[in-house]
Design a protein around this motif. Structure first.
Motif, PDB file in Angstrom:
ATOM      1  N   HIS A   1       3.329  15.221   2.832  1.00 40.75           N
ATOM      2  CA  HIS A   1       3.527  15.229   1.572  1.00 40.75           C
ATOM      3  C   HIS A   1       4.409  16.132   1.061  1.00 40.75           C
ATOM      4  O   HIS A   1       5.418  15.464   0.074  1.00 40.75           O
ATOM      5  CB  HIS A   1       2.227  15.341   0.921  1.00 40.75           C
TER       6      HIS A   1
ATOM      7  N   MET B   1       0.734  -1.240  -0.108  1.00 40.65           N
ATOM      8  CA  MET B   1       0.039  -0.053  -0.005  1.00 40.65           C
ATOM      9  C   MET B   1       0.908   1.324   0.019  1.00 40.65           C
ATOM     10  O   MET B   1       0.717   2.176  -0.725  1.00 40.65           O
ATOM     11  CB  MET B   1      -0.923  -0.121   1.406  1.00 40.65           C
ATOM     12  N   TRP B   2       1.859   1.166   0.855  1.00 41.84           N
ATOM     13  CA  TRP B   2       2.797   2.227   1.010  1.00 41.84           C
ATOM     14  C   TRP B   2       3.638   2.579  -0.262  1.00 41.84           C
ATOM     15  O   TRP B   2       3.706   3.727  -0.660  1.00 41.84           O
ATOM     16  CB  TRP B   2       3.575   2.163   2.242  1.00 41.84           C
TER      17      TRP B   2
ATOM     18  N   ARG C   1       2.645   6.639  -6.571  1.00 43.11           N
ATOM     19  CA  ARG C   1       1.849   7.516  -7.178  1.00 43.11           C
ATOM     20  C   ARG C   1       1.989   8.987  -6.995  1.00 43.11           C
ATOM     21  O   ARG C   1       2.000   9.781  -7.954  1.00 43.11           O
ATOM     22  CB  ARG C   1       0.334   7.160  -6.624  1.00 43.11           C
ATOM     23  N   ASP C   2       2.510   9.296  -5.766  1.00 45.13           N
ATOM     24  CA  ASP C   2       2.747  10.850  -5.379  1.00 45.13           C
ATOM     25  C   ASP C   2       4.043  11.202  -6.429  1.00 45.13           C
ATOM     26  O   ASP C   2       3.837  12.343  -7.006  1.00 45.13           O
ATOM     27  CB  ASP C   2       3.393  10.784  -4.004  1.00 45.13           C
TER      28      ASP C   2
ATOM     29  N   GLY D   1       1.632   4.132  -2.800  1.00 39.49           N
ATOM     30  CA  GLY D   1       1.073   5.423  -2.775  1.00 39.49           C
ATOM     31  C   GLY D   1       2.416   6.486  -2.993  1.00 39.49           C
ATOM     32  O   GLY D   1       2.187   7.247  -3.697  1.00 39.49           O
ATOM     33  N   VAL D   2       3.538   5.887  -2.656  1.00 42.80           N
ATOM     34  CA  VAL D   2       4.671   6.766  -2.847  1.00 42.80           C
ATOM     35  C   VAL D   2       4.922   6.969  -4.366  1.00 42.80           C
ATOM     36  O   VAL D   2       5.164   8.306  -4.942  1.00 42.80           O
ATOM     37  CB  VAL D   2       5.823   6.049  -2.077  1.00 42.80           C
TER      38      VAL D   2
ATOM     39  N   THR E   1      17.247  16.019   8.091  1.00 46.38           N
ATOM     40  CA  THR E   1      16.420  16.685   9.183  1.00 46.38           C
ATOM     41  C   THR E   1      16.909  16.715  10.543  1.00 46.38           C
ATOM     42  O   THR E   1      18.228  16.768  10.648  1.00 46.38           O
ATOM     43  CB  THR E   1      15.277  15.725   9.367  1.00 46.38           C
TER      44      THR E   1
ATOM     45  N   SER F   1      11.698   5.825   6.546  1.00 47.73           N
ATOM     46  CA  SER F   1      11.605   4.901   7.394  1.00 47.73           C
ATOM     47  C   SER F   1      10.436   5.146   8.287  1.00 47.73           C
ATOM     48  O   SER F   1      10.363   6.037   8.913  1.00 47.73           O
ATOM     49  CB  SER F   1      13.002   4.631   8.157  1.00 47.73           C
ATOM     50  N   ALA F   2      10.017   3.999   8.786  1.00 51.89           N
ATOM     51  CA  ALA F   2       8.861   4.319   9.651  1.00 51.89           C
ATOM     52  C   ALA F   2       9.340   4.436  11.101  1.00 51.89           C
ATOM     53  O   ALA F   2       8.876   4.951  11.959  1.00 51.89           O
ATOM     54  CB  ALA F   2       7.997   2.994   9.568  1.00 51.89           C
TER      55      ALA F   2
ATOM     56  N   PHE G   1       7.982  15.395   1.777  1.00 53.98           N
ATOM     57  CA  PHE G   1       8.605  14.262   1.218  1.00 53.98           C
ATOM     58  C   PHE G   1       9.118  14.668  -0.207  1.00 53.98           C
ATOM     59  O   PHE G   1      10.325  14.209  -0.842  1.00 53.98           O
ATOM     60  CB  PHE G   1       7.489  13.289   0.996  1.00 53.98           C
TER      61      PHE G   1
ATOM     62  N   VAL H   1      11.568  10.419   8.195  1.00 49.68           N
ATOM     63  CA  VAL H   1      10.529   9.588   8.703  1.00 49.68           C
ATOM     64  C   VAL H   1       9.336   9.554   7.756  1.00 49.68           C
ATOM     65  O   VAL H   1       8.877  10.387   7.198  1.00 49.68           O
ATOM     66  CB  VAL H   1      10.274   9.928  10.310  1.00 49.68           C
ATOM     67  N   LYS H   2       8.801   8.189   7.785  1.00 50.67           N
ATOM     68  CA  LYS H   2       7.567   8.239   6.968  1.00 50.67           C
ATOM     69  C   LYS H   2       6.369   9.245   7.287  1.00 50.67           C
ATOM     70  O   LYS H   2       5.547   9.292   6.441  1.00 50.67           O
ATOM     71  CB  LYS H   2       6.995   6.901   6.948  1.00 50.67           C
ATOM     72  N   SER H   3       6.406   9.531   8.456  1.00 49.28           N
ATOM     73  CA  SER H   3       5.409  10.424   8.986  1.00 49.28           C
ATOM     74  C   SER H   3       5.329  11.866   8.547  1.00 49.28           C
ATOM     75  O   SER H   3       4.574  12.631   8.746  1.00 49.28           O
ATOM     76  CB  SER H   3       5.357  10.570  10.579  1.00 49.28           C
TER      77      SER H   3
END
Lengths: 219, 359
Positions: A107, A12-13, A19-20, A16-17, A125, A81-82, A110, A102-104
């Motif tokens: 958008h 899923m991830w 597609r973005d 999603g990435v 970061t 990374s999560a 990123f 971090v994955k959080s």
């Protein structure tokens, strides 16, 4: 168009990435869910940027980075990374990753990180700056390994890295220190470069100590 | 412990039997002496069986044990001639009287042991009718035995409890590690995904996404397991500060542990906590904050910075002049208490609180 490869074991991830990135105008040439696959595909398709998850089912993120860099040295790797497992992130960056997020992260954050990675800029970061700063301090306190000196930060580099770690943007740092944005960027890049170089030298030394000396000569 | 008591019961019973065999001819009623010895043997067997089971080791059994022992002791007066008793001769049960003292001490601790010893000492005294060297000696020995056994049992129980706690902690840590791995692979990823997609979709979904993002940070902080590289009484400051991580608070920490005494870690965390509270109060709920932890040589520096509007010049001094102990003052005070310093600087692009601890 920048060619990108996305490596993540979470379908899923991954989708999603991808597609973005496609929506933002990147050419996603491949995706992979395992480390071995990432090294194989990455080596043959030679993407310019690789967005890599550190937690893969078959091998460690650091080994994936080493494998990909060996097959395709010009790749620019952004670690996503999560988890914020500090040691893993530091090792990944020392092994040659250009940045870490971090994955959080949002958008926009990123996409900005991917853009900078594609340009070859280190993505720092505050968290990563703290890790790198800590690593230099650890090396400064550690006994010097024979032959080479541990890398050191200049006062300017320390100052800038501390400001990054306290959450200031490069723009804010440039204003505060009366430097150009580019100069700040270069200083940050240098801190990472020295660490990666030191890491490579250490690896070569380790290889020589462990194996090459014992290799029976053919002559 | 209870097995040792059983051994003692029978050993002292054997001793009493030997004494009896040696001197029953001098007794007034030898048959009663043998009967008392029979009661002692019967009670020894009964007590050994009864004490073996943990749930029967209650006060009824303990009191019965003491009463039987007292009865056996007092029965001596009809068996052994008073002259001999006053002369310090041995009573029928002899050392056997120590059994209930040991049982009481094992169950109830020092106080119960001493109480049982004093009760038996008093009975012995009454039996002999006068305070003699032998009586006092025996009583003192009994009291000492009760006290020491009670104390040792107390220590043993305490160390057993500690051992139990340590084992539980170890098991919990291992379980936490297992959970952490699972959560990394699944839950965190999905939460991060929801946060991302939510932000893209906007509206109500963005609100949900924000919540998911907060939960992700909280969960990650909760399950990130560090190796316990520190000794007892020490804490890894990275773990202590880990609690503050949130979408609005970014932590910048070194990759290796930063060990400090437990108390220092708590004070530093409290100082960081009030600095962050201060950010919420003065810079609004949307302000971001960063916490940087540095270990340089022996010195530790923790910096809390926010991207708020900064503190107007003279504001801190004004508050102090008005006699109000602002948050800033309490941070400075905390740091002074543990031998460190706090420096608060403010610029247009945010306020910085720098906490230094020289270690």
């Amino acid at each position: 168009m920048t060619k990108i490869m996305v490596v993540d074991d979470h379908p899923m991830w991954r989708e999603g990435v991808a597609r973005d990135l496609a929506e933002a105008g990147y050419d996603v040439i491949a995706t992979a869910g395992e480390g071995a696959q990432a090294i194989r595909v990455g080596g043959s398709l030679k993407p310019e940027v690789m967005v890599l998850d550190l937690q893969l089912p078959d091998m460690s993120g650091v080994d994936v980075i080493k494998g990909v860099m060996a097959a395709h040295p010009n790749v620019r790797i952004l670690v996503l990374s999560a988890s914020a497992e500090h040691q893993d992130v530091l090792e990944a960056v020392k092994a040659g990753a250009l940045g870490y997020l971090v994955k959080s992260a949002g958008h926009d954050e990123f996409l900005e990180a991917v853009r900078r990675t594609a340009e070859g800029d280190a993505v720092f970061t505050a968290g990563l700056a703290g890790l790198v700063l800590g690593e230099y301090r650890r090396l400064a306190a550690a006994p010097v390994s024979s032959g080479s000196e541990n890398p050191r930060l200049t006062d300017r580099e320390t100052e800038i890295l501390r400001l990054v770690a306290k959450g200031l943007s490069y723009r804010q740092i440039a204003d505060r220190l009366v430097l150009s944005h580019r100069t700040v960027q270069n200083h940050v890049q240098n801190t990472l470069g020295k660490l990666q170089l030191h890491n490579r030298v250490e690896l070569v030394r380790y290889a020589i100590e462990q194996g090459l000396d014992d290799t029976p000569s053919n002559s | 412990m209870w097995r040792a008591l059983t051994v003692f019961r029978f050993a002292s019973l054997g001793y009493a039997a030997i004494l009896m065999a040696n001197s029953f001819r001098t007794y007034e009623r030898p048959w009663l002496g043998w009967a008392v010895l029979g009661v002692m043997a019967a009670w020894s067997i009964f007590a050994s069986i009864a004490y073996a089971e943990k749930k029967r080791r209650g006060w009824p059994l303990l009191i019965a044990d003491l009463v039987v022992t007292l009865a056996v002791l007092l029965a001596s007066q009809w068996v052994i001639p008073p002259v001999l008793l006053q002369g310090g001769a041995a009573t029928i049960p002899m050392a056997w009287v120590a059994s209930p003292v040991l049982a009481w001490a094992s169950t109830g601790g020092r106080r119960a042991g001493v109480f049982a010893a004093l009760t038996i000492g008093a009975a012995d005294l009454w039996l002999r009718g006068s305070v003699s060297y032998a009586t006092v000696n025996a009583t003192v020995l009994l009291v000492l035995a009760g006290f020491v056994i009670g104390y040792v049992v107390h220590l043993a129980l305490e160390s057993e409890a500690r051992m139990q706690a340590a084992t539980e902690l170890e098991a919990a840590t291992r379980e936490r590690e297992r959970l952490a791995r699972g959560i990394h692979d699944g839950v965190l990823q999905v939460l991060a995904l929801i946060a991302r997609r939510g932000a893209e979709l906007g509206g109500e979904a963005a609100e949900l996404g924000k919540l998911a993002g907060q939960q992700e940070s909280a969960l990650r902080a909760l399950v990130s397991v560090q190796q316990p590289a520190h000794q007892a009484g020490e804490a890894d400051l990275r773990e202590t500060l880990g609690q503050f991580a949130s979408p609005l608070v970014e932590l910048a920490l070194p990759a290796t542990p930063v060990p400090v005494p437990q108390g220092v870690a708590l004070e530093l965390a409290a100082a960081v906590g009030s600095a962050l509270d201060n950010v919420r109060v003065h810079c609004g709920p949307a302000a971001k904050a960063w916490v940087l932890l540095e270990l340089e040589g022996p010195a530790i520096t923790v910096t809390v910075r926010d991207n708020g509007p900064g503190i107007p010049e003279g504001r801190l001094d004004q508050a102090a002049a008005e006699g109000r102990l602002g948050v800033a003052q309490s941070i400075v005070g905390r740091m002074r208490d543990i031998g460190g310093t706090a420096l608060i600087t403010s610029a247009a692009d945010g306020t910085e609180v720098e906490l230094r601890y020289p270690k």
